[in-house]
Design an enzyme around this catalytic site. Structure first.
Site, PDB file in Angstrom:
ATOM      1  N   ARG A 118       0.825  -1.223   0.000  1.00  0.00           N
ATOM      2  CA  ARG A 118       0.000   0.000   0.000  1.00  0.00           C
ATOM      3  C   ARG A 118       0.852   1.263   0.000  1.00  0.00           C
ATOM      4  O   ARG A 118       0.318   2.373   0.110  1.00  0.00           O
ATOM      5  CB  ARG A 118      -0.935  -0.004   1.207  1.00  0.00           C
ATOM      6  CG  ARG A 118      -2.039  -1.041   1.097  1.00  0.00           C
ATOM      7  CD  ARG A 118      -3.007  -0.967   2.258  1.00  0.00           C
ATOM      8  NE  ARG A 118      -2.407  -1.423   3.514  1.00  0.00           N
ATOM      9  CZ  ARG A 118      -3.068  -1.558   4.658  1.00  0.00           C
ATOM     10  NH1 ARG A 118      -4.368  -1.242   4.698  1.00  0.00           N
ATOM     11  NH2 ARG A 118      -2.465  -1.995   5.739  1.00  0.00           N
TER      12      ARG A 118
ATOM     13  N   ASP B 104      14.649  -2.789   5.246  1.00  0.00           N
ATOM     14  CA  ASP B 104      16.032  -2.332   5.283  1.00  0.00           C
ATOM     15  C   ASP B 104      16.404  -1.638   3.974  1.00  0.00           C
ATOM     16  O   ASP B 104      17.110  -0.621   3.973  1.00  0.00           O
ATOM     17  CB  ASP B 104      16.980  -3.501   5.533  1.00  0.00           C
ATOM     18  CG  ASP B 104      16.772  -4.123   6.905  1.00  0.00           C
ATOM     19  OD1 ASP B 104      16.297  -3.410   7.805  1.00  0.00           O
ATOM     20  OD2 ASP B 104      17.079  -5.314   7.074  1.00  0.00           O
TER      21      ASP B 104
END
Length: 403
Positions: free
Chosen positions: A323, A351
């Site tokens: 999203r 990350d």
């Protein structure tokens, strides 16, 4: 044996015997010949030995004698630059597209990854489709991502005195990370993570033992202030001990550096440090824990972001997977769209996003630009296997043009 210590012994041996051979050192230290060749190449680049067929011979004995006489009977003064900065030749090669400097303080873990058809149920044993062992940890992964995304990166971490410490040093030496400071713990082993990756949907389950990552001392934090002072951005996570992380955040804040906090894995111990942070980047789960709001959609994410801002965060960026991401900056919301991707392994997605975000901000881009760039970079990362496997600068630029 740790990398720096091994190279010290190699140099001592060559100094005493005038020469040394790859085969001998490989057997003596129980490491690969490639590792020894790398050691000898580094010593040669420092002007301490001269490479020859099958090994190396001593060089510049008078300079070594002068340095050692000034510092006692230790070779450590000669080897000190190895652990902190790579050779000038490597710096120049890796600096072609670098625009800003990012200091990443965080964890180094050894990742033990098992691919499974699906996650096991309670009490169930499953046969893995494959398994692997390699470098990981949020800090190391984010440092790698920032490097691949175009930044000059100095990475700070701590490992144990075990068989995995050489893996850490060798990985960092061979990586795109420009320079690093690697401490060693006397009491704890190198951190590790057990990771299951489901082939049904690419999702992952992770159990982490932090080990040496949680033993960073205040003196060790103080020692990296020069690197921090020359950086544009400090990026931290929560896999290290909180007193060290909080101290570094405050130091960076006082130095006027942009501080990015990725609050993962979540702990409320970090809340007192949030007012010293310029940008906090929780995912939906972490944002829910920080705010007390159950995030189900963009509206609930907006409510959570406002609650987090009330804790003192100047800017809030909630990552929401497919999203996209929600940005709260100066009371204004922006929705950062996700880029279409064929998900293979989501382990390093967060990350990748944080590392690329830090790199883009260090290069002088606006927060919206940096977040969009990071979204493109992360969409490529989930298409690669392994948390430490990151796309590069040009690949992300190409993906960015597809939005």
């Amino acid at each position: 044996m740790f990398l720096e210590e091994r190279r010290k012994h190699i140099l001592q041996y060559i100094n005493e015997h005038e020469k040394g051979f790859v085969n001998y050192f490989s057997a003596y230290f129980n490491v690969t010949k490639e590792t020894i060749r790398s050691d000898l190449n580094i010593l040669a680049e420092m002007g301490l030995v001269q490479r020859c067929h099958g090994g190396a011979i001593i060089l510049r004995r008078s300079l070594q004698a002068e340095l050692i006489s000034e510092t006692g009977d230790s070779f450590e003064v000669l080897l000190q630059p190895i652990i902190h900065r790579k050779s000038q030749r490597d710096d120049q090669q890796k600096g072609k597209c670098m625009q800003g400097k990012v200091c990443v303080f965080g964890s180094f873990n050894v990742d033990i990854v098992a691919k499974v058809e699906r996650f096991p149920r309670g009490g169930e044993s499953l046969l893995a489709l494959s398994s692997s062992l390699g470098p990981g940890g949020k800090g190391a992964n984010q440092a790698t991502a920032a490097s691949k995304a175009g930044a000059q990166v100095h990475f700070v971490a701590k490992v144990g005195k075990d068989q995995f410490s050489n893996l850490a040093a060798d990985h960092l030496t061979r990586s795109d990370i420009l320079s690093y400071t690697l401490y060693q713990s006397e009491s704890e082993p190198t951190g590790n993570a057990i990771i299951y990756v489901s082939q049904e949907n690419g999702e992952n389950m992770i159990a982490i033992y932090s080990g040496a990552n949680t033993t960073v001392t205040i003196n060790e934090i103080q020692a990296i202030i020069p690197e921090l002072s020359s950086s544009d951005v400090l990026l931290v996570q929560l896999e290290n001990n909180f007193d060290a992380t909080s101290s570094l955040i405050k130091i960076a804040h006082d130095l006027g550096k942009t501080v990015i906090l990725n609050p993962a894995p979540y702990s409320d111990e970090i809340i007192p440090s949030i007012p010293y942070v310029d940008l906090i980047t929780p995912n939906e789960t972490e944002a829910s824990l920080l705010s007390g709001i159950d995030i189900k959609d963009l509206d609930s994410a907006k409510e959570a972001a406002q609650r987090i801002a009330e804790l003192g965060a100047k800017k809030v960026l909630i990552t929401m997977g497919s999203r996209g991401a929600l940005l709260l900056d100066n009371r204004q919301f922006s929705h950062i769209h996700a880029f279409p991707a064929v998900s293979i392994d989501t382990t390093g997605a967060g990350d990748a996003f944080n590392g690329a975000l830090a790199a883009s901000l260090a290069a002088g881009n606006s927060l919206i630009q940096a977040a969009t760039w990071a979204s493109a970079f992360a969409s490529l990362a989930v298409e690669l296997e392994g948390a430490s496997n990151m796309p590069d600068f040009e690949q992300a630029n190409t993906r960015l043009r597809t939005l």
